[in-house]
Scaffold this motif. Sequence first.
Motif, short mmCIF file in Angstrom:
data_model
loop_
_atom_site.label_atom_id
_atom_site.label_comp_id
_atom_site.label_asym_id
_atom_site.label_seq_id
_atom_site.Cartn_x
_atom_site.Cartn_y
_atom_site.Cartn_z
N SER A 212 12.17 73.59 0.85
CA SER A 212 11.47 74.94 0.69
C SER A 212 11.40 75.38 -0.66
CB SER A 212 12.12 76.13 1.62
OG SER A 212 13.40 76.60 1.19
N ARG A 213 10.62 76.11 -1.03
CA ARG A 213 10.31 76.36 -2.65
C ARG A 213 10.42 78.00 -2.87
NH1 ARG A 213 4.78 76.63 -3.99
NH2 ARG A 213 3.59 76.49 -1.89
N THR A 214 10.84 78.28 -3.91
CA THR A 214 10.88 79.63 -4.27
C THR A 214 10.54 79.83 -6.02
OG1 THR A 214 12.86 80.16 -3.04
CG2 THR A 214 12.28 81.84 -4.55
N LEU A 215 9.60 80.83 -6.14
CA LEU A 215 9.08 80.83 -7.45
C LEU A 215 10.20 81.34 -8.35
CD1 LEU A 215 6.65 80.80 -9.43
CD2 LEU A 215 6.58 83.40 -8.96
N PHE A 216 10.34 80.28 -9.34
CA PHE A 216 11.43 80.57 -10.40
C PHE A 216 10.77 81.19 -11.55
CE2 PHE A 216 14.00 78.78 -13.96
CZ PHE A 216 14.90 79.15 -13.72
N SER A 217 9.52 80.73 -12.10
CA SER A 217 8.96 81.41 -13.44
C SER A 217 7.40 80.96 -13.42
CB SER A 217 9.42 80.74 -14.73
OG SER A 217 9.30 79.35 -14.73
N GLN A 218 6.94 81.92 -13.88
CA GLN A 218 5.53 81.59 -14.06
C GLN A 218 5.26 82.17 -15.69
OE1 GLN A 218 3.38 84.65 -11.51
NE2 GLN A 218 3.00 83.06 -10.16
N ASN A 219 4.26 81.36 -16.43
CA ASN A 219 4.42 81.65 -17.68
C ASN A 219 2.93 81.64 -18.34
OD1 ASN A 219 7.10 81.99 -18.74
ND2 ASN A 219 7.36 80.01 -17.96
N ALA B 155 16.54 67.94 -11.91
CA ALA B 155 17.71 68.58 -11.22
C ALA B 155 18.58 68.60 -12.18
CB ALA B 155 18.29 67.53 -10.19
N ASN B 156 19.71 69.57 -12.22
CA ASN B 156 20.62 69.89 -13.11
C ASN B 156 21.96 69.69 -12.51
OD1 ASN B 156 21.37 72.30 -11.65
ND2 ASN B 156 20.32 73.49 -13.19
N GLU B 157 23.28 69.92 -13.49
CA GLU B 157 24.41 69.54 -13.08
C GLU B 157 25.11 70.54 -12.06
OE1 GLU B 157 24.14 72.05 -16.62
OE2 GLU B 157 23.43 69.99 -16.03
N LEU B 158 24.38 71.83 -11.61
CA LEU B 158 24.63 72.84 -10.95
C LEU B 158 24.13 72.39 -9.45
CD1 LEU B 158 23.92 75.79 -12.89
CD2 LEU B 158 26.18 74.61 -12.58
N GLY B 159 23.39 71.22 -9.14
CA GLY B 159 22.75 70.80 -8.23
C GLY B 159 21.46 71.68 -7.60
N TYR C 203 8.98 76.17 -9.66
CA TYR C 203 9.49 76.31 -8.30
C TYR C 203 11.08 75.78 -8.33
CZ TYR C 203 5.22 78.53 -6.77
OH TYR C 203 4.12 79.44 -6.45
N GLU C 204 12.00 76.56 -7.63
CA GLU C 204 13.22 75.94 -7.51
C GLU C 204 13.08 75.39 -5.75
OE1 GLU C 204 17.85 77.00 -6.69
OE2 GLU C 204 16.61 78.50 -7.68
N ILE C 205 13.43 74.17 -5.64
CA ILE C 205 13.34 73.49 -4.48
C ILE C 205 14.66 73.70 -3.68
CG2 ILE C 205 12.93 71.63 -3.41
CD1 ILE C 205 10.37 72.66 -4.85
N THR C 206 14.78 74.16 -2.64
CA THR C 206 16.14 74.02 -1.85
C THR C 206 15.86 73.53 -0.74
OG1 THR C 206 15.27 76.27 -0.91
CG2 THR C 206 16.83 76.71 -2.98
N GLY C 207 17.11 73.27 0.10
CA GLY C 207 16.96 72.60 1.72
C GLY C 207 17.08 70.98 1.37
N VAL C 208 17.38 70.74 0.02
CA VAL C 208 17.37 69.09 -0.12
C VAL C 208 18.94 68.70 -0.73
CG1 VAL C 208 16.67 67.24 -1.55
CG2 VAL C 208 14.95 68.84 -0.60
N GLN C 209 19.49 67.89 0.16
CA GLN C 209 20.76 67.53 -0.29
C GLN C 209 21.01 66.74 -1.66
OE1 GLN C 209 23.72 68.32 1.49
NE2 GLN C 209 22.34 69.45 2.72
#
Length: 183
Positions: A30-37, A113-117, A59-65
Amino acid sequence: METTMTEKQAHDRVEDYVRAAFEALPRTASRTLFSQNRSECTDPTDGGPPGRFEISVTYEITGVQVAAFGEQFDAVVTWWRAHGFTVVTDRRPTDQYVFVRNASDSFDMSIQANELGKLYLGATSPCVWPNGVPEAAGEPAETAMASAPEPEPAPKPQPRPRRAAVDDEDFGETNWSDGGTAF
């Protein structure tokens, strides 16, 4: 001076590109808006005048391992290549970051992707005039937009050199735990 698509058209296209590339990810995503510029184009390397803007969404993508990020990157890159994008920067496997540009319309996209997953997918437009037409000399943008005739359908942007990918300077240093700015 050349006309461009409007800011609204650029915003719609970055949203469309993200939505389409997102379809390459698994159904659990799923995706959640992270920023619009909306960023002023101040870099002289694109050969254009001031008063134009780049429009971007992330968008931040969630629901992916996290363990599946590699195959998700591959799926998105495959989609990009099938839709006219060329890989400009691919820092895998050292960093989880890929940056691409569409040769036909100069729109950019990235996945990181970052080190925070956390996983992010974004798109950025080329430089566009707010109303699709250059402002009259000395006329404020609001006045120019109010007096400008309704633009023709968005012309196909001509590819031209643009600034280097942000990642070359500070993209890796960005604090992704903060929220984005409003469009």
